[in-house]
Each structure stands twice: as structure tokens, then as C-alpha cells.
Design a protein around this motif. Structure first.
Motif, PDB file in Angstrom:
ATOM      1  N   ASP A 185       0.821  -1.202   0.000  1.00  0.00           N
ATOM      2  CA  ASP A 185       0.000   0.000   0.000  1.00  0.00           C
ATOM      3  C   ASP A 185       0.857   1.254   0.000  1.00  0.00           C
ATOM      4  N   ASN A 186       0.322   2.338  -0.505  1.00  0.00           N
ATOM      5  CA  ASN A 186       1.077   3.568  -0.702  1.00  0.00           C
ATOM      6  C   ASN A 186       0.905   4.561   0.442  1.00  0.00           C
ATOM      7  N   ASP A 187       0.150   4.184   1.465  1.00  0.00           N
ATOM      8  CA  ASP A 187      -0.074   5.097   2.591  1.00  0.00           C
ATOM      9  C   ASP A 187       0.821   4.742   3.771  1.00  0.00           C
ATOM     10  N   SER A 188       0.481   3.683   4.465  1.00  0.00           N
ATOM     11  CA  SER A 188       1.277   3.292   5.632  1.00  0.00           C
ATOM     12  C   SER A 188       2.478   2.438   5.262  1.00  0.00           C
ATOM     13  N   ARG A 189       2.510   1.884   4.043  1.00  0.00           N
ATOM     14  CA  ARG A 189       3.555   0.957   3.575  1.00  0.00           C
ATOM     15  C   ARG A 189       3.624  -0.284   4.470  1.00  0.00           C
ATOM     16  N   SER A 190       2.531  -0.616   5.129  1.00  0.00           N
ATOM     17  CA  SER A 190       2.517  -1.750   6.054  1.00  0.00           C
ATOM     18  C   SER A 190       1.754  -2.949   5.513  1.00  0.00           C
ATOM     19  N   GLU A 191       0.902  -2.749   4.513  1.00  0.00           N
ATOM     20  CA  GLU A 191       0.154  -3.849   3.923  1.00  0.00           C
ATOM     21  C   GLU A 191       0.933  -4.428   2.752  1.00  0.00           C
ATOM     22  N   PRO A 209      10.409  -4.368   8.633  1.00  0.00           N
ATOM     23  CA  PRO A 209      11.057  -3.533   9.650  1.00  0.00           C
ATOM     24  C   PRO A 209      11.518  -2.209   9.051  1.00  0.00           C
ATOM     25  N   GLY A 210      12.127  -1.371   9.902  1.00  0.00           N
ATOM     26  CA  GLY A 210      12.628  -0.081   9.433  1.00  0.00           C
ATOM     27  C   GLY A 210      11.683   1.046   9.774  1.00  0.00           C
ATOM     28  N   PRO A 211      11.940   2.235   9.219  1.00  0.00           N
ATOM     29  CA  PRO A 211      11.110   3.406   9.511  1.00  0.00           C
ATOM     30  C   PRO A 211       9.646   3.154   9.179  1.00  0.00           C
ATOM     31  N   LYS A 212       8.762   3.592  10.069  1.00  0.00           N
ATOM     32  CA  LYS A 212       7.330   3.372   9.883  1.00  0.00           C
ATOM     33  C   LYS A 212       6.781   4.174   8.700  1.00  0.00           C
ATOM     34  N   PHE A 213       7.223   5.401   8.560  1.00  0.00           N
ATOM     35  CA  PHE A 213       6.704   6.258   7.492  1.00  0.00           C
ATOM     36  C   PHE A 213       7.868   6.849   6.696  1.00  0.00           C
ATOM     37  N   PRO A 214       8.514   6.046   5.855  1.00  0.00           N
ATOM     38  CA  PRO A 214       9.622   6.573   5.051  1.00  0.00           C
ATOM     39  C   PRO A 214       9.122   7.574   4.019  1.00  0.00           C
ATOM     40  N   VAL A 232      11.350 -10.847  -1.163  1.00  0.00           N
ATOM     41  CA  VAL A 232      10.787  -9.513  -1.342  1.00  0.00           C
ATOM     42  C   VAL A 232      11.738  -8.527  -0.694  1.00  0.00           C
ATOM     43  N   LEU A 233      12.083  -7.464  -1.405  1.00  0.00           N
ATOM     44  CA  LEU A 233      12.988  -6.454  -0.869  1.00  0.00           C
ATOM     45  C   LEU A 233      12.330  -5.086  -0.909  1.00  0.00           C
ATOM     46  N   ILE A 234      12.559  -4.321   0.150  1.00  0.00           N
ATOM     47  CA  ILE A 234      12.069  -2.952   0.228  1.00  0.00           C
ATOM     48  C   ILE A 234      13.241  -2.043   0.555  1.00  0.00           C
ATOM     49  N   VAL A 235      13.427  -1.026  -0.256  1.00  0.00           N
ATOM     50  CA  VAL A 235      14.441   0.001  -0.003  1.00  0.00           C
ATOM     51  C   VAL A 235      13.717   1.226   0.551  1.00  0.00           C
ATOM     52  N   LYS A 236      14.038   1.595   1.783  1.00  0.00           N
ATOM     53  CA  LYS A 236      13.384   2.742   2.416  1.00  0.00           C
ATOM     54  C   LYS A 236      14.359   3.909   2.520  1.00  0.00           C
ATOM     55  N   SER A 237      13.853   5.100   2.274  1.00  0.00           N
ATOM     56  CA  SER A 237      14.674   6.311   2.334  1.00  0.00           C
ATOM     57  C   SER A 237      13.927   7.376   3.126  1.00  0.00           C
ATOM     58  N   LYS A 238      14.594   7.919   4.145  1.00  0.00           N
ATOM     59  CA  LYS A 238      13.975   8.927   5.009  1.00  0.00           C
ATOM     60  C   LYS A 238      14.970  10.044   5.279  1.00  0.00           C
ATOM     61  N   GLN A 239      14.510  11.279   5.134  1.00  0.00           N
ATOM     62  CA  GLN A 239      15.378  12.427   5.325  1.00  0.00           C
ATOM     63  C   GLN A 239      15.808  12.544   6.779  1.00  0.00           C
TER      64      GLN A 239
END
Length: 448
Positions: A185-191, A209-214, A232-239
Motif C-alpha cells: 500500500d502507498n499510505d502506511s507501507r505496512s500492507e 522492519p525499518g522506519p514506519k513512514f519513510p 521480497v525487498l524494500i528500499v526505504k529512504s527517510k530524510q
């Protein structure tokens, strides 16, 4: 008998469809039509059995074949029919059906109980996975809100109306590999869900795991074709708080065998951030990064490679940096038979937000090789402004479509040919309606 109408598919029983069957007076002729696959088995009027056509009944074991014109004349005569179901054993019929296009296999499962049992058997699924590979389909969303649309079959050049499981909006993150499609999902990125869009088999994953709201996330999936396990891989980026030039980047991996998530890298980038584009190719994770300031117009984008086998330690990520070949817009990465391909708009030097063409590049080592550029007659249908098209590809096909219209262009990587798909059966309802989509490999033998 051939119909140009759209096939609306309800996959509740995995295999459905429609068939057409007609019988002439006195059962002299029978005809079955299933998705362009027509089988007509006849015997001449006045004969009682197909046995009379066997080779053993001809003298000296020789068979005399008539010319085409003579055969055509005979076929035009009144004929009777016999079903080959009475002749072919299950194993031979199974092998024949395994070479049909996937849509025809689905419809074949509705012919009769015997065929349904064959196409849903484990041995058939194994045979179909080792038969001729299916061409990737393209699913086009026809709504900006609901996950509805049509899937394009490049073999039969037809569109099918199918429902996607799990996904709730067309704006979700989507990645595919070897018959499986991953949604986030594009909102919480949790689904998170992994599904087979053909059989509707679906599995929900735990939150990564990782930042809740990247600020940015990129999704990728890779299936091992030998074991059918997947990652499945997720790349998260947070300022970094209070610092526009520094961005925290983390990579998280889900292993279907262990059913667990693991954080495999955490690093801080200076002057660069990750975005929403990534792909796994030949054991490497590739993702695009974007300049946060300090670079010239020709240095706004770059590519990062991360070896999933050796898993480089912290602090070495930027050593794998590969610059993009030009001022790039709408950059998309894709895996074509374990070759990394990038598709993007080629920006003008003085106005990088305006594109002058669409190119396709192959990564060889650390150098990009241009393998194709959209001919001008096709490019005219895409406009010149930034962010006006989407692209997706796998196997040997690349699909490119305009956000503003349901036009779909197909590039054959092997033949280096461009051509339009059949027209999608949807019309634009309002001026700002947007269209997007993704490609996937249709398979029956894989489940998440």
C-alpha cells in the motif's frame, strides 16, 4: 464462431471460460471453438467408424493423400464427427494442452470434467511450466482509485477483464517475478501481499522492519525458478531531521523459506536519496538514486548496485554508483532474462523537464549500451512533458504506455521491433483521467 468480445474472467474455481458447440441435423457435423483453438475431426458420410482411415486398412501399408483442392472439395461435403477424447490417452492430451496459450488452457478446463481434471492436475502444471514459455501479460488500470482494468495477452492479442486480489488501489507499489506479483500500500507501507493473479492464490506478509513512514520506498521481488522460493525487498529512504542533504537508507529482505524479515543494510547518503524504482537481477539489487543538490543537470540520477549474496558492509554503497547515460526522466528498471534494462525519457539539455525521445539501455558491467530508441512516429503519441509515461517489462517484451491515454506500445527485445497492442476496450471518461499498469508472467504452477 470467432468473437471479438472481451472475456470477463471469474477465477473463483481457477479455471473458467466459455465454449461454443453446435451440432447440425442428424449429428452430421460437430464443432468446438475455444479461444482461437479449433479442432474439427470428421469421417466421410456413409462410413461408420474412423477405423476405416487407419493405415492398416490400406493395401501394402501405403496411404494415398489427395491434393489440397480435392481435400477442400471433400470437406465441403456433408460430414459426421468423432471426438478425439475417445482416442487420446490422458498423458498425450495433457502434453498437447500444455502447449496452448494460458488463456486457452483456462478455457479448456471448462470443456468437460476430464479436461478440467487434466489441467488442474500436478503433472499438467509441471508439464506446462516446462513447455514453451508464456509471453508476459500487461495489466492496465482503468481507474485512478479502484484496482480495476484489463490484462493484455500478446500471443492471442486479446484483452481480458480480470480482478486482482488483495490490492485496493491502483496507486499501490507493484513488483512482479516469475508469475508472482507483490503489492504494497502507498499510505502506511505496512500492507504487503504476494499473489498469483491468474489463480488468485494470495498471501499476506508481516510489516517490514525499518522506519514506519519513510519518505520514499522501492519494492522488488525475485523468484527462484528452480525451487519457486522468493524474496521480497524494500528500499526505504527517510530524510535526516533538519538536514535536506542527508538521507537514511535501509534495505529489508523477506525470505519465503524462513518466512522472516531481515534488515540487511543501513546507511546514510549525502547529496543523494533513494526513490521508488528498484529491481532484482541475477542476484543483484538495483535501485535508482536522485540528487538532493550540488550536481549539474546531467547528474541528477544514478544507479546503485547491491550484491545480495556477499552483502557489502556499511559505508561502501556509493562505490557501486553508476551514472545514468543522459538527463533522464521516468526512469524504470526491469529484468529481462537476468539482464538489467532501463527505460527512460531523454531530457533536453537546456530543459531536462522536457523529453525529446524515449530510450532503452542495457547495463554491461558498469557501462550503459543503448539498444533502442522509440521511433518518432510512436513518440508523438506520448507528448514532450516530464512524467508522461510508464514502462514495465520482463522476459523479452517491454511495455510502454502513456499516462494520459490507454495506448500501449510493445517493444520486442529480441527482434528490436516496435508495435502497438490491440486497442484496449476502455475510453477516457474525463480529461485528467490517468492510466498506468504493470506486466507479469502468467503461470499456473506457482503459489506464494
Amino acid at each position: 464462431m470467432k468473437s471479438n468480445s472481451i472475456l470477463y474472467v471469474d477465477w473463483s474455481d481457477c479455471f473458467i471460460g466459455s465454449s461454443q458447440f453446435t451440432s447440425s441435423k442428424n449429428n452430421k457435423q460437430m464443432y468446438y471453438d475455444s479461444m482461437n483453438v479449433r479442432q474439427v475431426f470428421v469421417i466421410m458420410e456413409g462410413e461408420t467408424s474412423w477405423v476405416s482411415h487407419c493405415i492398416d486398412n490400406y493395401p501394402n501399408g501405403t496411404v494415398k493423400f489427395n491434393s489440397f483442392s480435392e481435400l477442400n472439395d471433400e470437406i465441403n461435403k456433408e460430414v459426421a464427427a468423432v471426438s478425439m477424447d475417445l482416442i487420446l490417452p490422458d498423458d498425450l492430451l495433457e502434453r498437447i494442452l500444455a502447449y496452448l496459450p494460458i488463456a486457452s488452457i483456462i478455457k479448456a478446463g471448462c470443456v468437460c470434467k476430464r479436461w478440467h481434471e487434466i489441467v488442474t492436475s500436478k503433472s499438467f502444471l509441471w508439464n506446462s511450466s516446462h513447455a514453451l514459455p508464456q509471453k508476459p501479460w500487461y495489466f492496465m488500470f482503468t481507474s485512478s482509485d479502484e484496482p480495476i482494468g484489463y490484462a493484455y495477452d500478446p500471443i492471442l492479442r486479446k484483452w481480458y477483464g480480470i480482478d486482482l486480489p488483495c490490492i485496493e488501489s491502483s496507486s499501490w507499489f507493484i513488483a512482479s517475478s516469475c508469475g508472482l506479483v507483490c503489492f504494497m500500500d502507498n499510505d502506511s507501507r505496512s500492507e504487503l501481499y504476494v499473489c498469483n493473479p491468474i489463480t488468485k492464490c494470495c498471501r499476506g506478509l508481516d510489516e517490514a522492519p525499518g522506519p514506519k513512514f519513510p519518505d520514499y520506498s522501492a519494492l522488488a521481488v525475485s523468484v527462484d525458478r528452480a525451487t519457486l522460493d522468493y524474496n521480497v525487498l524494500i528500499v526505504k529512504s527517510k530524510q535526516v531531521s533538519g538536514n535536506f542533504y542527508q538521507w537514511d537508507l535501509s534495505i529489508h529482505l523477506y525470505d519465503s523459506e524462513s518466512i522472516m524479515w531481515a534488515t540487511i543494510l543501513i546507511e546514510t547518503l549525502t547529496g543523494w536519496r533513494a526513490g521508488d524504482e528498484s529491481v532484482i537481477c541475477d542476484g543483484q539489487l538495483y535501485f535508482l538514486i536522485y540528487s538532493t543538490g550540488g550536481g549539474g543537470l546531467d547528474n541528477r540520477h544514478g544507479l546503485i548496485m547491491y550484491d545480495l549474496k556477499s552483502r557489502s558492509p556499511h559505508g561502501l554503497l556509493m562505490r557501486s554508483f553508476v551514472p545514468v547515460p543522459c538527463s533522464l526522466t521516468c526512469g524504470r528498471l526491469m529484468n529481462l532474462k537476468e539482464k538489467l534494462i532501463m527505460v527512460g525519457g531523454i531530457g533536453k539539455q537546456d530543459r531536462p523537464d522536457i523529453i525529446k525521445g524515449i530510450g532503452i539501455w542495457l547495463l554491461k558491467g558498469r557501462k550503459w549500451q543503448e539498444i533502442g530508441r522509440m521511433p518518432h512516429k510512436y513518440f508523438q503519441g506520448f507528448g514532450e512533458l516530464d512524467d508522461v509515461f510508464a514502462s514495465s517489462g520482463t522476459d523479452d517484451l517491454i511495455y510502454i504506455q502513456s499516462y494520459g491515454a490507454p495506448a500501449l506500445l510493445v517493444f520486442d527485445f529480441n527482434q528490436k521491433q516496435w508495435k502497438w497492442s490491440q486497442k484496449c476496450p476502455v475510453t477516457k471518461r474525463f480529461p485528467l483521467q490517468l492510466f498506468t499498469g504493470f506486466c507479469f508472467e502468467p503461470r499456473l504452477d506457482i503459489a506464494p
